[in-house]
Design a protein around this motif. Structure first.
Motif, PDB file in Angstrom:
ATOM      1  N   LEU A  38      53.963  27.983  -8.991  1.00  8.64           N
ATOM      2  CA  LEU A  38      53.334  27.626 -10.101  1.00  8.64           C
ATOM      3  C   LEU A  38      52.432  27.016 -10.135  1.00  8.64           C
ATOM      4  N   LYS A  39      51.247  27.151  -9.185  1.00 18.07           N
ATOM      5  CA  LYS A  39      50.119  26.562  -9.162  1.00 18.07           C
ATOM      6  C   LYS A  39      49.116  26.791 -10.275  1.00 18.07           C
ATOM      7  N   ASP A  40      49.308  27.816 -11.218  1.00 13.81           N
ATOM      8  CA  ASP A  40      48.515  28.065 -12.234  1.00 13.81           C
ATOM      9  C   ASP A  40      49.198  27.143 -13.431  1.00 13.81           C
ATOM     10  N   GLN A  41      50.335  26.728 -13.173  1.00 12.85           N
ATOM     11  CA  GLN A  41      50.800  26.028 -14.463  1.00 12.85           C
ATOM     12  C   GLN A  41      50.924  24.415 -14.217  1.00 12.85           C
ATOM     13  N   MET A  42      50.653  23.939 -12.700  1.00 17.82           N
ATOM     14  CA  MET A  42      50.947  22.569 -12.475  1.00 17.82           C
ATOM     15  C   MET A  42      50.459  22.322 -11.101  1.00 17.82           C
ATOM     16  N   PRO A  43      49.788  21.052 -10.852  1.00 12.58           N
ATOM     17  CA  PRO A  43      49.278  20.933  -9.610  1.00 12.58           C
ATOM     18  C   PRO A  43      50.425  21.121  -8.330  1.00 12.58           C
ATOM     19  N   CYS A  44      49.886  21.758  -7.346  1.00 12.54           N
ATOM     20  CA  CYS A  44      50.517  22.154  -6.262  1.00 12.54           C
ATOM     21  C   CYS A  44      50.355  20.860  -5.057  1.00 12.54           C
ATOM     22  N   PRO A  45      51.261  20.116  -4.816  1.00 15.47           N
ATOM     23  CA  PRO A  45      51.061  19.161  -3.866  1.00 15.47           C
ATOM     24  C   PRO A  45      50.520  19.597  -2.637  1.00 15.47           C
ATOM     25  N   PRO A  46      49.622  18.929  -2.103  1.00 11.15           N
ATOM     26  CA  PRO A  46      49.349  19.327  -0.656  1.00 11.15           C
ATOM     27  C   PRO A  46      50.229  19.654   0.481  1.00 11.15           C
ATOM     28  N   GLY A  47      50.695  20.771   0.965  1.00  9.39           N
ATOM     29  CA  GLY A  47      51.984  20.868   2.138  1.00  9.39           C
ATOM     30  C   GLY A  47      52.710  21.467   1.213  1.00  9.39           C
ATOM     31  N   GLY A  48      52.813  21.464  -0.121  1.00 10.60           N
ATOM     32  CA  GLY A  48      54.063  21.798  -0.801  1.00 10.60           C
ATOM     33  C   GLY A  48      54.305  23.229  -1.322  1.00 10.60           C
ATOM     34  N   GLU A  49      53.310  24.177  -0.871  1.00 10.38           N
ATOM     35  CA  GLU A  49      53.185  25.363  -1.368  1.00 10.38           C
ATOM     36  C   GLU A  49      54.713  26.346  -1.264  1.00 10.38           C
ATOM     37  N   ASN A  50      55.417  26.033  -0.218  1.00 11.73           N
ATOM     38  CA  ASN A  50      56.697  26.641   0.080  1.00 11.73           C
ATOM     39  C   ASN A  50      57.722  25.874  -0.315  1.00 11.73           C
ATOM     40  N   MET A  51      57.711  24.541  -0.739  1.00 14.13           N
ATOM     41  CA  MET A  51      58.787  23.863  -1.036  1.00 14.13           C
ATOM     42  C   MET A  51      59.236  24.501  -2.626  1.00 14.13           C
ATOM     43  N   VAL A  52      60.473  24.172  -2.731  1.00 13.37           N
ATOM     44  CA  VAL A  52      61.220  24.619  -4.047  1.00 13.37           C
ATOM     45  C   VAL A  52      61.112  23.492  -5.097  1.00 13.37           C
ATOM     46  N   MET A  53      60.168  24.003  -6.168  1.00 12.72           N
ATOM     47  CA  MET A  53      60.007  23.064  -7.202  1.00 12.72           C
ATOM     48  C   MET A  53      61.388  23.078  -8.274  1.00 12.72           C
ATOM     49  N   HIS A  54      61.955  24.512  -8.189  1.00 12.18           N
ATOM     50  CA  HIS A  54      63.085  24.372  -9.230  1.00 12.18           C
ATOM     51  C   HIS A  54      63.992  25.535  -8.685  1.00 12.18           C
ATOM     52  N   ALA A  55      65.408  25.463  -8.647  1.00 15.68           N
ATOM     53  CA  ALA A  55      66.314  26.521  -8.360  1.00 15.68           C
ATOM     54  C   ALA A  55      67.320  26.293  -9.346  1.00 15.68           C
ATOM     55  N   TYR A  56      68.111  27.559  -9.763  1.00 13.74           N
ATOM     56  CA  TYR A  56      68.890  27.548 -10.848  1.00 13.74           C
ATOM     57  C   TYR A  56      70.132  28.629 -10.314  1.00 13.74           C
ATOM     58  N   LEU A  57      71.251  28.026 -10.007  1.00  9.58           N
ATOM     59  CA  LEU A  57      72.250  28.785  -9.686  1.00  9.58           C
ATOM     60  C   LEU A  57      73.308  29.124 -10.769  1.00  9.58           C
ATOM     61  N   VAL A  58      73.755  30.055 -11.097  1.00  9.15           N
ATOM     62  CA  VAL A  58      74.698  30.434 -12.329  1.00  9.15           C
ATOM     63  C   VAL A  58      76.182  31.015 -11.761  1.00  9.15           C
TER      64      VAL A  58
END
Length: 142
Positions: A38-58
């Motif tokens: 999502l780096k084009d939509q919001m800032p990516c925290p340094p070191g957070g490139e592979n961290m999950v910003m949002h997951a949704y399980l149904v």
């Protein structure tokens, strides 16, 4: 329509936890977005490139959302709450309890209660506390 869904925080292992839950519960992981995705939509925290910003399980019976605690924010674990889930049968409750117990910590073994044929509590290997009910009984009217 009103809907209430838990949103869980993890410490870098959100993707692993959500993939495990999807398989365990026969649910669909509809979204698993990293900060890097999502780096084009919001800032990516340094070191957070592979961290999950949002997951949704149904699942037909519930939805579950989660994300990793962003870098720079303190992760305190999941405290003061548990995921309570009820299965129609004790066999299904036992299967799920066993799977969640692997690498986790049982805080109450499965046993009969006044509200269910079996109930137990476990904190799984991802740090998520669960209350597992199987074979619900009719609750006393108060």
């Amino acid at each position: 329509m009103t809907s209430l869904s838990p949103y869980l925080s993890y410490n870098g292992n959100c993707a692993e936890a959500m993939k495990f839950y999807a398989k365990l519960f026969g649910a669909k992981l509809e979204a698993l977005m990293t900060y890097g995705d999502l780096k084009d939509q919001m800032p990516c925290p340094p070191g957070g490139e592979n961290m999950v910003m949002h997951a949704y399980l149904v699942h037909p019976g519930f939805t579950l959302m989660a994300g990793d605690t962003p870098p720079g924010m303190e992760f305190k674990g999941i405290e003061g709450a548990m995921m309570a889930i009820t299965f129609d049968t004790t066999a299904e409750a036992e299967r799920v309890f066993k799977a969640l117990s692997e690498g986790g910590k049982v805080t109450m073994a499965l046993e009969e209660t006044f509200w269910a044929k079996t109930f137990g509590m476990v904190t799984d290997r991802f740090g998520t506390p669960w209350g597992i009910n199987g074979g619900p009984k009719e609750m006393p009217k108060g």
